[in-house]
Design a protein around this motif. Structure first.
Motif, mmCIF file in Angstrom:
data_model
loop_
_atom_site.group_PDB
_atom_site.id
_atom_site.type_symbol
_atom_site.label_atom_id
_atom_site.label_comp_id
_atom_site.label_asym_id
_atom_site.label_seq_id
_atom_site.Cartn_x
_atom_site.Cartn_y
_atom_site.Cartn_z
ATOM 1 N N ASP A 282 1.003 -1.157 0.148
ATOM 2 C CA ASP A 282 -0.095 -0.050 -0.106
ATOM 3 C C ASP A 282 0.789 1.380 -0.085
ATOM 4 O O ASP A 282 0.393 2.170 -0.814
ATOM 5 C CB ASP A 282 -0.904 0.052 1.332
ATOM 6 N N ILE A 283 1.861 1.502 0.607
ATOM 7 C CA ILE A 283 2.689 2.193 0.748
ATOM 8 C C ILE A 283 3.467 2.559 -0.434
ATOM 9 O O ILE A 283 3.792 3.886 -1.089
ATOM 10 C CB ILE A 283 4.153 2.085 1.716
ATOM 11 N N THR A 284 3.816 1.548 -1.110
ATOM 12 C CA THR A 284 4.631 1.621 -2.636
ATOM 13 C C THR A 284 3.602 2.252 -3.301
ATOM 14 O O THR A 284 4.034 3.078 -4.269
ATOM 15 C CB THR A 284 5.133 0.232 -2.988
ATOM 16 N N ALA A 285 2.373 1.629 -3.520
ATOM 17 C CA ALA A 285 1.345 2.150 -4.424
ATOM 18 C C ALA A 285 1.102 3.527 -4.219
ATOM 19 O O ALA A 285 0.657 4.475 -5.203
ATOM 20 C CB ALA A 285 0.098 1.352 -4.316
ATOM 21 N N MET A 286 0.799 4.117 -3.132
ATOM 22 C CA MET A 286 0.595 5.574 -2.380
ATOM 23 C C MET A 286 1.542 6.333 -3.328
ATOM 24 O O MET A 286 1.586 7.489 -3.565
ATOM 25 C CB MET A 286 0.268 5.678 -1.096
ATOM 26 N N GLY A 287 2.959 5.886 -3.035
ATOM 27 C CA GLY A 287 3.995 6.603 -3.450
ATOM 28 C C GLY A 287 3.953 6.804 -4.956
ATOM 29 O O GLY A 287 4.022 7.695 -5.512
ATOM 30 N N ILE A 288 3.428 5.788 -5.684
ATOM 31 C CA ILE A 288 3.568 5.701 -7.088
ATOM 32 C C ILE A 288 2.488 6.757 -7.528
ATOM 33 O O ILE A 288 2.702 7.405 -8.625
ATOM 34 C CB ILE A 288 3.479 4.363 -7.680
ATOM 35 N N GLY B 133 12.053 2.912 -2.135
ATOM 36 C CA GLY B 133 13.007 2.393 -2.797
ATOM 37 C C GLY B 133 12.501 1.809 -4.016
ATOM 38 O O GLY B 133 12.786 2.085 -5.331
ATOM 39 N N ARG B 134 11.454 1.010 -3.961
ATOM 40 C CA ARG B 134 10.514 0.368 -5.098
ATOM 41 C C ARG B 134 9.802 1.480 -5.848
ATOM 42 O O ARG B 134 9.987 1.620 -7.062
ATOM 43 C CB ARG B 134 9.647 -0.639 -4.514
ATOM 44 N N SER B 135 9.321 2.696 -5.318
ATOM 45 C CA SER B 135 8.376 3.364 -5.756
ATOM 46 C C SER B 135 9.246 4.459 -6.528
ATOM 47 O O SER B 135 8.898 4.958 -7.587
ATOM 48 C CB SER B 135 7.365 4.200 -4.933
ATOM 49 N N ALA B 136 10.422 4.577 -5.997
ATOM 50 C CA ALA B 136 11.558 5.715 -6.769
ATOM 51 C C ALA B 136 11.768 4.967 -7.905
ATOM 52 O O ALA B 136 11.940 5.831 -8.982
ATOM 53 C CB ALA B 136 12.630 5.925 -5.800
ATOM 54 N N ALA B 137 12.297 3.657 -7.952
ATOM 55 C CA ALA B 137 12.694 2.884 -9.177
ATOM 56 C C ALA B 137 11.597 3.103 -10.205
ATOM 57 O O ALA B 137 11.847 3.404 -11.461
ATOM 58 C CB ALA B 137 13.053 1.637 -8.799
ATOM 59 N N VAL B 138 10.576 2.669 -9.756
ATOM 60 C CA VAL B 138 9.253 2.694 -10.903
ATOM 61 C C VAL B 138 8.828 3.895 -11.295
ATOM 62 O O VAL B 138 8.877 4.427 -12.631
ATOM 63 C CB VAL B 138 7.876 2.125 -10.080
ATOM 64 N N ALA B 139 9.022 5.245 -10.397
ATOM 65 C CA ALA B 139 8.755 6.491 -11.035
ATOM 66 C C ALA B 139 9.812 6.783 -11.921
ATOM 67 O O ALA B 139 9.625 7.411 -12.777
ATOM 68 C CB ALA B 139 8.799 7.348 -9.788
ATOM 69 N N ALA B 140 11.184 6.679 -11.807
ATOM 70 C CA ALA B 140 12.284 6.957 -12.594
ATOM 71 C C ALA B 140 11.899 6.357 -13.962
ATOM 72 O O ALA B 140 12.040 7.001 -15.083
ATOM 73 C CB ALA B 140 13.421 6.505 -12.048
ATOM 74 N N CYS B 141 11.727 5.143 -13.985
ATOM 75 C CA CYS B 141 11.436 4.436 -15.124
ATOM 76 C C CYS B 141 9.941 5.166 -15.905
ATOM 77 O O CYS B 141 10.080 5.139 -17.195
ATOM 78 C CB CYS B 141 10.914 2.896 -15.042
ATOM 79 N N CYS B 142 9.127 5.375 -15.295
ATOM 80 C CA CYS B 142 7.859 5.778 -15.830
ATOM 81 C C CYS B 142 7.936 7.445 -16.251
ATOM 82 O O CYS B 142 7.209 7.934 -17.043
ATOM 83 C CB CYS B 142 6.674 5.894 -14.785
#
Length: 500
Positions: free
Chosen positions: A27-33, A242-251
């Motif tokens: 949930d925290i990861t999804a909220m960050g994304i 860390g996960r949400s930051a990596a996804v955001a950089a790619c997106c």
């Protein structure tokens, strides 16, 4: 509250009674994304041409990585409700924390009522159903959009988290669909945009792109505003960040590259760049292209809506904490609803601010959506970045003054590593803040031509009146809020009101 906050006002600690632990790592990861990936900035970044991709990658490495390290450590060490408000309060005191939180919070209703709602309305008008400009339908759509975002923040976090999760999924899916389709289009028709793209970085491109890129990359600490609604923040925050930051950089990087590959840079517009690119590349789907484009437009608008609500969920909690802790006007403003567990009064205040800003923005440039979009986005960039000018030093002070606090995750190389990361992040924030407040000034120092009206669509006087005027008003409101709260501080809080 946690022992890390032993000095926090006892009345604020009573706020726990309205909070329910409902956020896990996913949930925290999804909220960050949902909060950080900004559809509105994809097109804005791409207007920088080929070097936009270069700077997007460079700032991801030189800003996003140290930024993520700093906030991963601090968020795990100080997981109390209110996040950055608590961190600044512990390091610099309540008045500084209240003013900083005001700048952080107001970014979001300003952004919702200015940038997001204009982009959503423009997309709906061109790809789904004609609204017109300044018509009853136009006003109705924008008001509905603003208040739908607010109401999704009002519902309990146990339910509201699924709205932001759905928004995150739609956002990643839409960006992946566009990127994949652009590659397919390029293979069939050639990557025409690459003929005009110049990837070599320039000083002019750097100064133009830094504020928007920083705005795109900041905010991963936002879920910490709901720190006491997480099941295990000390373990989950670093991993989720860390996960949400990596996804955001790619997106950001991949869609910008795809957009530039198929659309010549001079044809990319900040307000319509993504959807105009989608209109072009979806031609590879033949007769289904129209329907698919319309569906994508609906997903686009829904993603913008959930992005606004995700920020309302977290930033309203920060502002509510400031009020409940006796730092901003009345403690009653920070009251959490006993059943919903959300700061309903602050949510409604955000809706009112967003509505006023939307109505004012519609008059700023005589209905010119493009000019309004750029100026409003700059105001949002400015207020958010200015808050980090205080937040980052607060993180350093907490690291140096509170070495006894348990830190489940630590920045590599101890204090020197932490200080280097903080210095890098702070330098970027200073450059971005100055460029956002005073565009064209640094360009002049480097001898770079800058015709203000051609860039912004408004005069420098109008631009500075809007941006600097907003900052001045916020400082006045914040100082008044601190003063009023200080006068009331000796009075006991109403039963059940000191919550945030």
């Amino acid at each position: 509250m946690s022992s890390n906050l032993s000095s926090t006002d006892q009345r604020a600690s009573d706020t726990e009674t309205a909070l329910r632990r409902s956020l896990r790592r996913f949930d925290i990861t999804a909220m960050g994304i949902a909060a950080v990936i900004s559809f509105d900035t994809v097109g804005q970044i791409a207007t920088g041409g080929g070097e936009a991709a270069t700077w997007t990658a460079a700032i991801a490495l030189l800003f996003l990585v140290p930024y993520a390290l700093l906030f991963a450590e601090t968020g795990a060490a100080f997981p109390q409700e209110g996040g950055p408000y608590v961190w600044v309060r512990l390091a610099l005191g309540r008045p500084a924390a209240a003013l900083t939180t005001l700048f952080y919070w107001v970014t979001n209703p300003v952004w919702l009522g200015g940038s997001l709602v204009f982009l959503a309305a423009d997309t709906w008008d061109r790809f789904v159903f004609h609204l017109g400009s300044g018509t009853f339908a136009d006003y109705a759509f924008k008001l509905l959009f603003v208040w739908a975002a607010i109401l999704t923040a009002v519902v309990s976090l146990r339910r509201g988290k699924w709205i932001t999760t759905a928004g995150a999924a739609v956002k990643v899916f839409a960006l992946a669909l566009f990127t994949g389709t652009a590659v397919l289009y390029g293979l069939r028709h050639g990557f025409q945009g690459l003929h005009d793209a110049h990837f070599a970085p320039t000083t002019a491109g750097f100064l133009a792109l830094v504020p928007v890129l920083l705005f795109a990359y900041v905010g991963f600490e936002a879920p910490n505003a709901a720190g006491e609604e997480m099941h295990d923040p000390q373990r989950d925050v670093p991993a989720a960040l860390g996960r949400s930051a990596a996804v955001a950089a790619c997106c950001y990087l991949l869609p910008v590259l795809a957009l530039l590959a198929v659309v010549p840079a001079h044809q990319v517009t900040g307000i319509g760049g993504f959807m105009e690119g989608a209109r072009l590349v979806f031609g590879v789907y033949g007769p289904a292209a129209g329907t698919l484009l319309e569906v994508t437009a609906v997903m686009f608008v829904l993603a913008l809506l959930t992005q606004g609500s995700a920020w309302m969920i977290v930033s309203d909690r920060m502002q509510a904490m400031a009020a409940a802790d006796g730092g901003f006007f009345s403690r009653s403003l920070g009251a959490f609803h006993p059943r919903l567990g959300t700061p309903v009064r602050t949510n409604l205040l955000s809706g009112a601010v967003a509505t006023v800003f939307m109505l004012a923005a519609m008059q700023l440039a005589d209905g010119d959506a493009g000019a309004v979009f750029s100026v409003v986005l700059t105001v949002a960039v400015t207020t958010l970045l200015l808050s980090y000018l205080v937040i980052v030093p607060a993180l350093v002070l907490l690291r140096l003054r509170r070495p006894d606090v348990n830190r489940p995750y630590r920045v590599p190389f101890g204090n020197p590593g932490f200080l280097v990361c903080a210095a890098l992040v702070y330098a970027w924030i200073v450059i971005g803040s100055w460029s956002a407040l005073f565009p064209g000034v640094l360009e002049g120092l480097f001898g770079i031509g800058y015709v203000f009206h051609d860039v912004w669509g408004v005069s420098r006087l109008s631009f500075e009146a809007f941006t600097l005027g907003t900052v001045a008003v916020l400082l006045t409101v914040g100082a008044l809020g601190v003063r009023v709260a200080r006068r009331k501080d000796t009075a006991p809080p109403e039963a059940g009101e000191a919550v945030s």
